[in-house]
Design an enzyme around this catalytic site. Structure first.
Site, PDB file in Angstrom:
ATOM      1  N   THR B  47       1.100  -1.137   0.236  1.00 53.62           N
ATOM      2  CA  THR B  47      -0.542   0.100   0.086  1.00 53.62           C
ATOM      3  C   THR B  47       1.068   1.463  -0.320  1.00 53.62           C
ATOM      4  OG1 THR B  47      -1.550   1.362   1.070  1.00 53.62           O
ATOM      5  CG2 THR B  47      -0.504  -0.288   1.880  1.00 53.62           C
ATOM      6  N   GLY B  49       0.588   5.636   1.127  1.00 53.75           N
ATOM      7  CA  GLY B  49      -0.085   6.668   1.623  1.00 53.75           C
ATOM      8  C   GLY B  49       0.661   7.722   1.276  1.00 53.75           C
ATOM      9  N   ALA B  50       0.516   8.955   1.712  1.00 55.80           N
ATOM     10  CA  ALA B  50       1.240  10.436   1.223  1.00 55.80           C
ATOM     11  C   ALA B  50       2.290  10.218   1.645  1.00 55.80           C
ATOM     12  CB  ALA B  50       0.378  11.213   2.095  1.00 55.80           C
ATOM     13  N   GLU B  51       3.111   9.315   2.472  1.00 53.56           N
ATOM     14  CA  GLU B  51       4.357   9.537   3.326  1.00 53.56           C
ATOM     15  C   GLU B  51       4.796   8.502   3.183  1.00 53.56           C
ATOM     16  OE1 GLU B  51       5.256  12.236   6.424  1.00 53.56           O
ATOM     17  OE2 GLU B  51       4.021  12.901   4.751  1.00 53.56           O
ATOM     18  N   LYS B  69       8.745  -0.313   6.041  1.00 57.05           N
ATOM     19  CA  LYS B  69       8.330   0.657   5.787  1.00 57.05           C
ATOM     20  C   LYS B  69       9.093   1.751   5.401  1.00 57.05           C
ATOM     21  CE  LYS B  69       5.234   4.021   7.918  1.00 57.05           C
ATOM     22  NZ  LYS B  69       3.925   4.390   9.162  1.00 57.05           N
ATOM     23  N   ASP B 171      -4.109   8.295  14.443  1.00 57.43           N
ATOM     24  CA  ASP B 171      -4.870   7.815  13.561  1.00 57.43           C
ATOM     25  C   ASP B 171      -5.374   6.262  13.663  1.00 57.43           C
ATOM     26  OD1 ASP B 171      -6.061   8.261  10.188  1.00 57.43           O
ATOM     27  OD2 ASP B 171      -3.982   6.747   9.351  1.00 57.43           O
TER      28      ASP B 171
END
Lengths: 305, 266
Positions: B47, B49-51, B69, B171
């Site tokens: 996946t 994400g933005a970061e 990550k 989050d």
């Protein structure tokens, strides 16, 4: 349909006349003129002085706009004005003027939300379809996206607006407010090259600027004589005011681009539209373009100086 | 996705990311992984994400699965600022994860951190997300109400334990709660594991904890409209899980009332 619009939510008073062709084609701008209340260096614009400026200039501007557009009162279908949000006193002056014109001419009056006005204008000019909107000005900092028939705020500044932060730093430095404090900061920043450590305050999709302003104000004070000259630890070159402007811009714009990117990832959009006064800043536009490129999208910027 | 106007949150952020990503326009080239990972058996992207990007890979032996990550450099940021932020965020996430583990909160173990290159290797958590498990339950209703109540109880206790440890997630959505199957008889059995502490922080403030619960509640309501009643079960077991929970729940009422701070009417 021809509409005349009056906007005076801050220190600029603008009068525009727009014609919407009946077939739904692109809108035509017949007139778009403005007059800005410029305060002396080191000072901001006070609501009462700004309101006074608007009251003095609204009639001449409307007359000039009608002349420029080559339309007469009979051709106009409605009078629009900025209903808010913005500075109370100037907003009220312009609202009164708009109401007066509507009653005098017997036209309909339409109040427009300031933020939505920026966005719709930006979409009309750029042709962006469903962008994530970064609305950055002296009074507002918001990331907005359209979801389920509404513009929704995904992120915003938790304290002062980014434009306010830049304007107030210009006041600290005592640089000119003409044509705009942010513009003069941008020009100074182009000469800066040393990045100073400033707080970086992003929380989820929201951000905060007041701590950064306090921090850069302290740094600026520490550069004033009789304090000893500060040197950059890497190059040994002295730190200048230009470096302060550069550091401030790099930090706050990085925060803005970050929260915009997060909203884009959230709604699955790859277009960004930057609106509002700070959106004129070329460095912000460049940074946003770099981010959008990596997401396979593009950036649209609107406002002219 | 149903976001209310006053929706205020750091979050619900990554919640539908995987879907929105795939539906958007063709993506340009992905950021390059650090050299460590580009040789044989390149990790598979899960996946984005933005970061950060999440990959599946292995650690030490080819048989131990691990989650990678990666926070790639952001070209728009000044390199000095970018390095400072990446370093800070990777380290802060790793510290929070180890703190949670020490305090007995079930989170992925940290295997390896390289803050210069911007990556972190973590324990692989098998199974699916609570979000998917709930969605499956609500559409198929294969198992009894009891079993879903049990799951809600475990979610509430997991969040409670996190808050006891003095950590807020930042989050907290149902996509960031994993359901690790044990010797499962029902698809809703298993251990609840909290993941993605990218916005996490150490905090003792009731406000922050209440915001965590509010984000979770919004995630529940927006993604599982039929599951609204189930959230009460989460709050109930949260309340039982620790002493300070009552104060946090009172604070949650305020957070719900407040929504966005500023009036944008005009």
């Amino acid at each position: 349909m021809i509409a005349i619009g009056l906007e005076g939510s801050a220190n600029k008073l603008g009068v525009g006349i727009i014609s919407h062709p009946p077939n739904g084609g692109p809108a035509q701008i017949l007139a778009n003129i403005r007059h800005t209340f410029v305060s002396p260096p080191g000072e901001g614009f006070l609501p009462k002085d700004t309101a006074k400026h608007h009251r003095e200039w609204v009639v001449p501007l409307v007359k000039q706009a009608l002349k420029e557009a080559g339309v007469c009162i009979r051709d106009i279908d409605c009078v629009c004005y900025t209903k808010g949000p913005g500075m109370g006193a100037p907003l009220q002056s312009v609202a009164v003027a708009a109401r007066m014109l509507a009653l005098l001419w017997g036209k309909d009056i339409v109040g427009v939300n300031h933020c939505v006005g920026h966005i719709e204008m930006g979409r009309e000019i750029t042709g962006a379809q469903n962008p994530v909107v970064l609305y950055v000005s002296g009074g507002n900092t918001q990331v907005i996206a359209y979801a389920e028939q509404r513009y929704r705020i995904f992120g915003e500044a938790l304290d002062i607006a980014v434009g306010n932060c830049l304007d107030r730093f210009a006041r600290t430095l005592g640089i000119s407010n003409d044509p705009a404090p942010g513009y003069n900061i941008e020009q100074l920043a182009k000469k800066g090259k040393h990045l100073l450590d400033l707080p970086y305050a992003v929380k989820g999709m929201d951000c905060s600027f007041s701590g950064i302003l306090a921090s850069i104000d302290l740094l600026a004070a520490s550069l004033q004589p009789p304090n000893p000259q500060r040197l950059d630890p890497d190059t040994g070159e002295p730190i200048t005011t230009a470096d302060l402007c550069f550091s401030l811009q790099e930090t706050v714009f990085a925060m803005l681009v970050e929260i915009t990117e997060r909203a884009m990832a959230h709604v699955g959009s790859s277009q960004v539209l930057i609106v509002g006064g700070v959106g004129c800043n070329e460095r912000l536009q460049d940074m946003m373009a770099l981010m959008a490129r990596d997401r396979g999208g593009s950036v649209y910027a609107t406002d002219e100086r | 996705m149903s976001l209310q106007p006053q929706q205020n949150l750091p979050s619900l952020l990554l919640q539908e990311n995987s879907q929105s990503q795939s539906s958007s326009t063709p993506h340009p080239a992905l950021p390059t992984l650090p050299p460590t990972f580009t040789t044989q058996n390149p990790p598979t992207l899960l996946t984005q994400g933005a970061e950060a990007l999440i990959y599946k890979t292995t650690y030490l032996t080819p048989h131990l699965p691990a989650a990678l990550k990666h926070r790639p450099p952001k070209p728009y940021r000044h390199p000095t600022l970018d390095a400072r932020l990446t370093r800070h965020r990777i380290l802060s996430e790793a510290r929070i994860l180890t703190k949670c583990r020490r305090e007995g909160v079930r989170v992925p173990a940290v295997y390896f951190v390289d803050w210069e290159q911007g990556w972190m290797l973590m324990e692989w958590i098998g199974g699916g997300s609570v979000r998917d498990a709930l969605a499956a339950f609500l559409t198929k209703r294969e198992v009894g109400e009891e079993s879903v109540r049990g799951l809600m109880g475990r979610v509430g206790r997991a969040v409670g334990r996190l808050h006891v440890a003095g950590v807020v997630h930042g989050d907290l959505t149902t996509s960031n709660l994993m359901l690790q199957p044990t010797t499962a008889s029902s698809p809703l059995d298993g251990q609840v594991v909290l993941i993605d502490f990218g916005l996490g922080a150490v905090s003792v403030q009731d406000e922050d904890k209440a915001v965590d619960l509010y984000v979770l509640e919004r995630a529940f309501i927006s993604t599982h409209p039929k599951a609204e009643g189930l959230f009460q079960e989460v709050l109930r077991s949260y309340e039982e899980s620790y002493k300070g929970a009552k104060v946090v729940l009172r604070r949650l009422e305020d957070v719900r009332m407040r929504g966005r701070k500023r009036s944008m009417v005009g």
